[in-house]
Every structure is written in C-alpha cells, then in structure tokens.
Write a protein that holds these residues in place. Structure first.
Motif, PDB file in Angstrom:
ATOM      1  N   THR A 165       2.730 -17.446   7.486  1.00  0.00           N
ATOM      2  CA  THR A 165       3.800 -16.494   7.797  1.00  0.00           C
ATOM      3  C   THR A 165       4.225 -15.821   6.506  1.00  0.00           C
ATOM      4  O   THR A 165       4.604 -16.495   5.545  1.00  0.00           O
ATOM      5  N   PHE A 166       4.116 -14.511   6.473  1.00  0.00           N
ATOM      6  CA  PHE A 166       4.535 -13.705   5.339  1.00  0.00           C
ATOM      7  C   PHE A 166       5.937 -13.183   5.642  1.00  0.00           C
ATOM      8  O   PHE A 166       6.129 -12.459   6.622  1.00  0.00           O
ATOM      9  N   GLU A 167       6.920 -13.526   4.824  1.00  0.00           N
ATOM     10  CA  GLU A 167       8.314 -13.097   5.027  1.00  0.00           C
ATOM     11  C   GLU A 167       8.499 -11.711   4.420  1.00  0.00           C
ATOM     12  O   GLU A 167       9.072 -11.538   3.357  1.00  0.00           O
ATOM     13  N   THR A 168       8.016 -10.714   5.115  1.00  0.00           N
ATOM     14  CA  THR A 168       7.998  -9.350   4.584  1.00  0.00           C
ATOM     15  C   THR A 168       9.359  -8.656   4.651  1.00  0.00           C
ATOM     16  O   THR A 168       9.622  -7.749   3.866  1.00  0.00           O
ATOM     17  N   GLY A 169      10.210  -9.072   5.564  1.00  0.00           N
ATOM     18  CA  GLY A 169      11.531  -8.452   5.675  1.00  0.00           C
ATOM     19  C   GLY A 169      12.346  -8.597   4.410  1.00  0.00           C
ATOM     20  O   GLY A 169      12.989  -7.638   3.955  1.00  0.00           O
ATOM     21  N   ASP A 170      12.314  -9.783   3.822  1.00  0.00           N
ATOM     22  CA  ASP A 170      13.044 -10.015   2.571  1.00  0.00           C
ATOM     23  C   ASP A 170      12.466  -9.172   1.436  1.00  0.00           C
ATOM     24  O   ASP A 170      13.200  -8.642   0.608  1.00  0.00           O
ATOM     25  N   TYR A 171      11.137  -9.039   1.403  1.00  0.00           N
ATOM     26  CA  TYR A 171      10.501  -8.216   0.379  1.00  0.00           C
ATOM     27  C   TYR A 171      10.957  -6.768   0.493  1.00  0.00           C
ATOM     28  O   TYR A 171      11.369  -6.147  -0.492  1.00  0.00           O
ATOM     29  N   PHE A 172      10.904  -6.214   1.698  1.00  0.00           N
ATOM     30  CA  PHE A 172      11.303  -4.818   1.875  1.00  0.00           C
ATOM     31  C   PHE A 172      12.794  -4.623   1.613  1.00  0.00           C
ATOM     32  O   PHE A 172      13.194  -3.613   1.047  1.00  0.00           O
ATOM     33  N   ALA A 173      13.615  -5.579   2.019  1.00  0.00           N
ATOM     34  CA  ALA A 173      15.058  -5.468   1.754  1.00  0.00           C
ATOM     35  C   ALA A 173      15.319  -5.437   0.251  1.00  0.00           C
ATOM     36  O   ALA A 173      16.176  -4.684  -0.224  1.00  0.00           O
ATOM     37  N   ALA A 174      14.574  -6.230  -0.519  1.00  0.00           N
ATOM     38  CA  ALA A 174      14.763  -6.273  -1.973  1.00  0.00           C
ATOM     39  C   ALA A 174      14.364  -4.968  -2.639  1.00  0.00           C
ATOM     40  O   ALA A 174      14.854  -4.645  -3.724  1.00  0.00           O
TER      41      ALA A 174
ATOM     42  N   THR B 111       0.811  -1.219   0.000  1.00  0.00           N
ATOM     43  CA  THR B 111       0.000   0.000   0.000  1.00  0.00           C
ATOM     44  C   THR B 111       0.846   1.271   0.000  1.00  0.00           C
ATOM     45  O   THR B 111       0.331   2.348  -0.291  1.00  0.00           O
ATOM     46  N   ARG B 112       2.130   1.133   0.305  1.00  0.00           N
ATOM     47  CA  ARG B 112       2.999   2.321   0.237  1.00  0.00           C
ATOM     48  C   ARG B 112       3.094   2.818  -1.199  1.00  0.00           C
ATOM     49  O   ARG B 112       3.073   4.013  -1.466  1.00  0.00           O
ATOM     50  N   TRP B 113       3.229   1.872  -2.130  1.00  0.00           N
ATOM     51  CA  TRP B 113       3.395   2.233  -3.542  1.00  0.00           C
ATOM     52  C   TRP B 113       2.142   1.978  -4.366  1.00  0.00           C
ATOM     53  O   TRP B 113       2.087   2.363  -5.531  1.00  0.00           O
TER      54      TRP B 113
ATOM     55  N   ASP C  84      14.748  -2.085  -1.004  1.00  0.00           N
ATOM     56  CA  ASP C  84      15.554  -1.097  -0.272  1.00  0.00           C
ATOM     57  C   ASP C  84      14.709  -0.216   0.646  1.00  0.00           C
ATOM     58  O   ASP C  84      14.882   0.996   0.690  1.00  0.00           O
ATOM     59  N   GLN C  85      13.773  -0.863   1.372  1.00  0.00           N
ATOM     60  CA  GLN C  85      12.925  -0.162   2.324  1.00  0.00           C
ATOM     61  C   GLN C  85      13.162  -0.717   3.724  1.00  0.00           C
ATOM     62  O   GLN C  85      13.222  -1.928   3.904  1.00  0.00           O
ATOM     63  N   ALA C  86      13.272   0.151   4.715  1.00  0.00           N
ATOM     64  CA  ALA C  86      13.309  -0.298   6.103  1.00  0.00           C
ATOM     65  C   ALA C  86      11.893  -0.724   6.496  1.00  0.00           C
ATOM     66  O   ALA C  86      10.913  -0.210   5.959  1.00  0.00           O
ATOM     67  N   THR C  87      11.789  -1.654   7.431  1.00  0.00           N
ATOM     68  CA  THR C  87      10.478  -2.087   7.894  1.00  0.00           C
ATOM     69  C   THR C  87      10.508  -2.414   9.376  1.00  0.00           C
ATOM     70  O   THR C  87      11.553  -2.791   9.912  1.00  0.00           O
ATOM     71  N   PHE C  88       9.391  -2.271  10.015  1.00  0.00           N
ATOM     72  CA  PHE C  88       9.231  -2.629  11.417  1.00  0.00           C
ATOM     73  C   PHE C  88       8.821  -4.092  11.555  1.00  0.00           C
ATOM     74  O   PHE C  88       8.952  -4.682  12.615  1.00  0.00           O
ATOM     75  N   PHE C  89       8.316  -4.690  10.467  1.00  0.00           N
ATOM     76  CA  PHE C  89       7.772  -6.048  10.485  1.00  0.00           C
ATOM     77  C   PHE C  89       8.580  -6.969   9.570  1.00  0.00           C
ATOM     78  O   PHE C  89       8.297  -7.062   8.375  1.00  0.00           O
ATOM     79  N   PRO C  90       9.572  -7.691  10.084  1.00  0.00           N
ATOM     80  CA  PRO C  90      10.354  -8.590   9.241  1.00  0.00           C
ATOM     81  C   PRO C  90       9.552  -9.814   8.790  1.00  0.00           C
ATOM     82  O   PRO C  90       9.880 -10.439   7.794  1.00  0.00           O
ATOM     83  N   ARG C  91       8.513 -10.131   9.529  1.00  0.00           N
ATOM     84  CA  ARG C  91       7.588 -11.190   9.130  1.00  0.00           C
ATOM     85  C   ARG C  91       6.255 -10.917   9.804  1.00  0.00           C
ATOM     86  O   ARG C  91       6.199 -10.301  10.863  1.00  0.00           O
ATOM     87  N   ILE C  92       5.213 -11.365   9.151  1.00  0.00           N
ATOM     88  CA  ILE C  92       3.869 -11.184   9.690  1.00  0.00           C
ATOM     89  C   ILE C  92       3.211 -12.555   9.729  1.00  0.00           C
ATOM     90  O   ILE C  92       3.209 -13.273   8.720  1.00  0.00           O
ATOM     91  N   THR C  93       2.670 -12.909  10.883  1.00  0.00           N
ATOM     92  CA  THR C  93       1.965 -14.180  10.992  1.00  0.00           C
ATOM     93  C   THR C  93       0.478 -13.910  11.146  1.00  0.00           C
ATOM     94  O   THR C  93       0.064 -12.978  11.853  1.00  0.00           O
TER      95      THR C  93
ATOM     96  N   PRO D  53       5.632  -0.485   5.118  1.00  0.00           N
ATOM     97  CA  PRO D  53       6.787  -0.766   5.982  1.00  0.00           C
ATOM     98  C   PRO D  53       6.483  -0.707   7.478  1.00  0.00           C
ATOM     99  O   PRO D  53       7.153  -1.365   8.267  1.00  0.00           O
ATOM    100  N   PHE D  54       5.466   0.060   7.876  1.00  0.00           N
ATOM    101  CA  PHE D  54       5.217   0.246   9.298  1.00  0.00           C
ATOM    102  C   PHE D  54       3.780  -0.036   9.716  1.00  0.00           C
ATOM    103  O   PHE D  54       3.373   0.350  10.822  1.00  0.00           O
TER     104      PHE D  54
END
Length: 108
Positions: free
Chosen positions: A59-68, A11-13, A70-79, A99-100
């Motif tokens: 479990t959604f591996e969101t940290g890898d998505y944001f790293a790819a 939703t950020r983009w 180049d976005q910082a995130t508060f949620f590295p994974r969401i269950t 990201p937040f």
C-alpha cells in the motif's frame, strides 16, 4: 537484505517521490513491514529477508505525499497486489505516479 524493493516516481514533475510511506502485508491482511521512500524515491529493503511463495500487497500512502506538496489527488492510497513465486528471486515494484493517474509493473 530483503528480496523486495520499491521505487516511486512523480511523473507530474519528473522527480523521485521522496517521503512516501509504504506498507507490506500478506493477502490476508497481516502487516509485515513499513518504510518510507528516500530522496531517490526508493525503498531498497522492504519486509523480511525472504518472502515465502504466495500473494502480498503493498500500500502506497500517496495522499500524504500529495498533501505535503500541496497537490490535490484522486488516489489517497494505491494498493498493488502481487505474487511471489520463488523466495530466491528479487521482486521490485516501481510506481509511476501523478495526482490523477498511476502505473506499475514488475521491475528488475
């Protein structure tokens, strides 16, 4: 065809979140399936063809998505824990992601 699907939107983009890895497990932690969202942010078939009634976790591996991207995130994974009541029904779990913040609901 599985009776479980998922959809992730960034939703950020305002775009589908492609390349997000998902893991499906039982509430007890038994791994059932994994998949990665396609270019439309979807996984159309996640897990076995039928899920027995009971509690499950995606479990959604969101940290890898944001790293790819180049976005910082508060949620590295969401269950997301959910309950299957009827093995004949289709269960769809959308995730609206930034990201937040995130939200989810039972889709159709």
């Amino acid at each position: 065809m599985s009776n479980l699907s998922a959809h992730v939107l960034d939703t950020r983009w305002g775009v589908p979140a492609s390349g997000v890895e998902l893991h499906l497990s039982t509430a007890a932690g038994e791994h059932l399936a994994s998949g990665t969202t396609d270019a439309d942010g979807r996984i159309r078939d996640l897990g076995p063809q039928t899920l027995d009634p009971g509690d499950y976790r995606i479990t959604f591996e969101t940290g890898d998505y944001f790293a790819a991207t180049d976005q910082a995130t508060f949620f590295p994974r969401i269950t997301v824990d959910f309950t299957v009541g009827s093995p004949q029904e289709h269960y769809h779990v959308p995730l609206l992601l930034s990201p937040f913040a995130f939200s989810t609901y039972r889709g159709s």
